[in-house]
Scaffold this motif. Structure first.
Motif, PDB file in Angstrom:
ATOM      1  N   THR A   1       1.919   6.536  -7.197  1.00  0.00           N
ATOM      2  CA  THR A   1       0.829   7.237  -7.873  1.00  0.00           C
ATOM      3  C   THR A   1       0.737   8.716  -7.514  1.00  0.00           C
ATOM      4  O   THR A   1       0.608   9.554  -8.411  1.00  0.00           O
TER       5      THR A   1
ATOM      6  N   PHE B   1       0.743  -1.682 -11.265  1.00  0.00           N
ATOM      7  CA  PHE B   1       0.790  -2.195  -9.895  1.00  0.00           C
ATOM      8  C   PHE B   1      -0.042  -3.472  -9.770  1.00  0.00           C
ATOM      9  O   PHE B   1       0.390  -4.453  -9.167  1.00  0.00           O
TER      10      PHE B   1
ATOM     11  N   GLY C   1      -1.410   2.570 -11.801  1.00  0.00           N
ATOM     12  CA  GLY C   1      -2.326   1.707 -11.060  1.00  0.00           C
ATOM     13  C   GLY C   1      -2.474   0.341 -11.703  1.00  0.00           C
ATOM     14  O   GLY C   1      -2.490  -0.688 -11.021  1.00  0.00           O
TER      15      GLY C   1
ATOM     16  N   ALA D   1      -8.579  -0.907 -11.917  1.00  0.00           N
ATOM     17  CA  ALA D   1      -7.722  -1.877 -11.213  1.00  0.00           C
ATOM     18  C   ALA D   1      -8.510  -3.133 -10.843  1.00  0.00           C
ATOM     19  O   ALA D   1      -8.038  -4.253 -11.036  1.00  0.00           O
TER      20      ALA D   1
ATOM     21  N   HIS E   1       0.824  -1.206   0.000  1.00  0.00           N
ATOM     22  CA  HIS E   1       0.000   0.000   0.000  1.00  0.00           C
ATOM     23  C   HIS E   1       0.860   1.259   0.000  1.00  0.00           C
ATOM     24  O   HIS E   1       0.537   2.239  -0.672  1.00  0.00           O
TER      25      HIS E   1
ATOM     26  N   GLN F   1      -4.801  10.420  -2.971  1.00  0.00           N
ATOM     27  CA  GLN F   1      -4.900  10.612  -4.416  1.00  0.00           C
ATOM     28  C   GLN F   1      -5.944  11.672  -4.756  1.00  0.00           C
ATOM     29  O   GLN F   1      -5.703  12.535  -5.611  1.00  0.00           O
TER      30      GLN F   1
ATOM     31  N   ALA G   1     -10.029   5.045 -11.648  1.00  0.00           N
ATOM     32  CA  ALA G   1      -8.762   4.306 -11.576  1.00  0.00           C
ATOM     33  C   ALA G   1      -8.924   3.056 -10.721  1.00  0.00           C
ATOM     34  O   ALA G   1      -8.429   1.977 -11.074  1.00  0.00           O
ATOM     35  N   SER G   2      -9.634   3.182  -9.617  1.00  0.00           N
ATOM     36  CA  SER G   2      -9.892   2.029  -8.749  1.00  0.00           C
ATOM     37  C   SER G   2     -10.721   0.980  -9.480  1.00  0.00           C
ATOM     38  O   SER G   2     -10.443  -0.222  -9.394  1.00  0.00           O
TER      39      SER G   2
ATOM     40  N   VAL H   1     -10.181   9.218  -9.378  1.00  0.00           N
ATOM     41  CA  VAL H   1      -9.641   8.164  -8.503  1.00  0.00           C
ATOM     42  C   VAL H   1     -10.577   6.960  -8.461  1.00  0.00           C
ATOM     43  O   VAL H   1     -10.131   5.810  -8.468  1.00  0.00           O
TER      44      VAL H   1
ATOM     45  N   LEU I   1       2.082   1.614  -3.527  1.00  0.00           N
ATOM     46  CA  LEU I   1       1.023   2.120  -4.408  1.00  0.00           C
ATOM     47  C   LEU I   1       0.889   3.629  -4.255  1.00  0.00           C
ATOM     48  O   LEU I   1       0.815   4.358  -5.247  1.00  0.00           O
ATOM     49  N   ARG I   2       0.858   4.096  -3.029  1.00  0.00           N
ATOM     50  CA  ARG I   2       0.755   5.539  -2.801  1.00  0.00           C
ATOM     51  C   ARG I   2       1.968   6.259  -3.386  1.00  0.00           C
ATOM     52  O   ARG I   2       1.841   7.258  -4.074  1.00  0.00           O
TER      53      ARG I   2
END
Length: 193
Positions: free
Chosen positions: A67, A91, A88, A163, A60, A125, A159-160, A156, A63-64
Motif C-alpha cells: 500500500t 488484501f 487494501g 476493509a 502486516h 500510510q 480505507a480501514s 486511511v 500490507l504495508r
C-alpha cells in the motif's frame, strides 16, 4: 531452503487457521498441509502461537509493502488513491478466511501486538498520504485550503473502514468498482476548486 520451508509452513498455517480456526488447528494439521513431519515444524517455530505471530507479521509487512508505495509512487494523485483503496480490499479478499477466524479467536496479548503492528502501518500510510497531499497542494492539484494531515488521516481511516466492512461481508461487489466509487467521492472533497 530454510526461507522456502518457513514460507511453506506459514502458508500451510494460514490455510489451516482460515479453514479450521485458531482453536481447531493443530501443529499436526500444519505439518500435514505442508507435507512435512511434525518435528520439522518445530525446527522453525516454537509453538502454534509462534507460527501465528510470524504469519501475522508477514501479512502486516505485506500490507504495508503493497500500500505505501502506491501512495508515494508516480502518476496522478486520484489514480494513486484508487490503487491504494483497491490494494487494501484485495488484501482482505486474499486473506478473508484467516481474518474471519483468527482475529476473533486471538488471545488478549496477541490481539494487542496485532493492533500495535496495524497502528504502525496506519501511521506509515498517513505519513505517506500527508506527504503526497502536501506536494499536490503545492502543485494546485488539490484545494489550497486542504489540511494534508487531516485529509491523510481521513483517507486511511476510510480505507480501514472499507476493509472491515469487506471482511464482514457488508461490502460485496467487484473491488475495482468499490475503489473507483470511493476514490471519486473522496476526490471531490480533495480536488482544487
Amino acid at each position: 531452503m530454510s526461507e522456502f520451508r518457513r514460507a511453506q509452513l506459514l502458508e500451510a498455517a494460514r490455510e489451516s487457521f482460515g479453514q479450521l480456526g485458531l482453536a481447531g488447528t493443530t501443529v499436526d494439521d500444519i505439518a500435514r498441509r505442508a507435507g512435512v513431519a511434525k518435528g520439522t515444524v518445530y525446527l522453525y517455530f516454537k509453538s502454534k502461537a509462534d507460527i501465528l505471530e510470524h504469519a501475522m507479521l508477514v501479512d502486516h509487512t505485506r500490507l504495508r509493502d503493497e500500500t505505501v508505495p502506491l501512495i508515494t509512487g508516480d502518476g496522478p494523485l486520484v489514480d494513486r488513491l484508487t490503487a491504494f483503496l483497491a490494494a487494501g480490499l484485495v488484501f482482505v479478499d486474499q486473506n478473508r478466511g484467516f481474518f474471519e477466524h483468527v482475529h476473533f479467536e486471538m488471545g488478549r496479548d496477541m490481539r494487542k501486538r496485532t493492533l500495535q503492528q496495524l497502528e504502525r502501518i496506519f501511521h506509515d500510510q498517513v505519513h505517506a498520504w500527508r506527504t503526497a497531499l502536501t506536494r499536490a497542494r503545492r502543485r494546485g492539484e488539490v484545494g489550497r485550503d486542504l489540511s494534508p494531515a487531516a485529509a491523510a488521516q481521513t483517507i486511511v481511516a476510510l480505507a480501514s473502514g472499507l476493509a472491515k466492512q469487506r471482511i464482514r461481508g457488508w461490502l460485496p461487489g467487484p473491488v475495482d468498482r468499490i475503489a473507483a466509487t470511493t476514490s471519486a467521492t473522496i476526490w471531490r472533497g480533495l480536488a482544487a476548486r
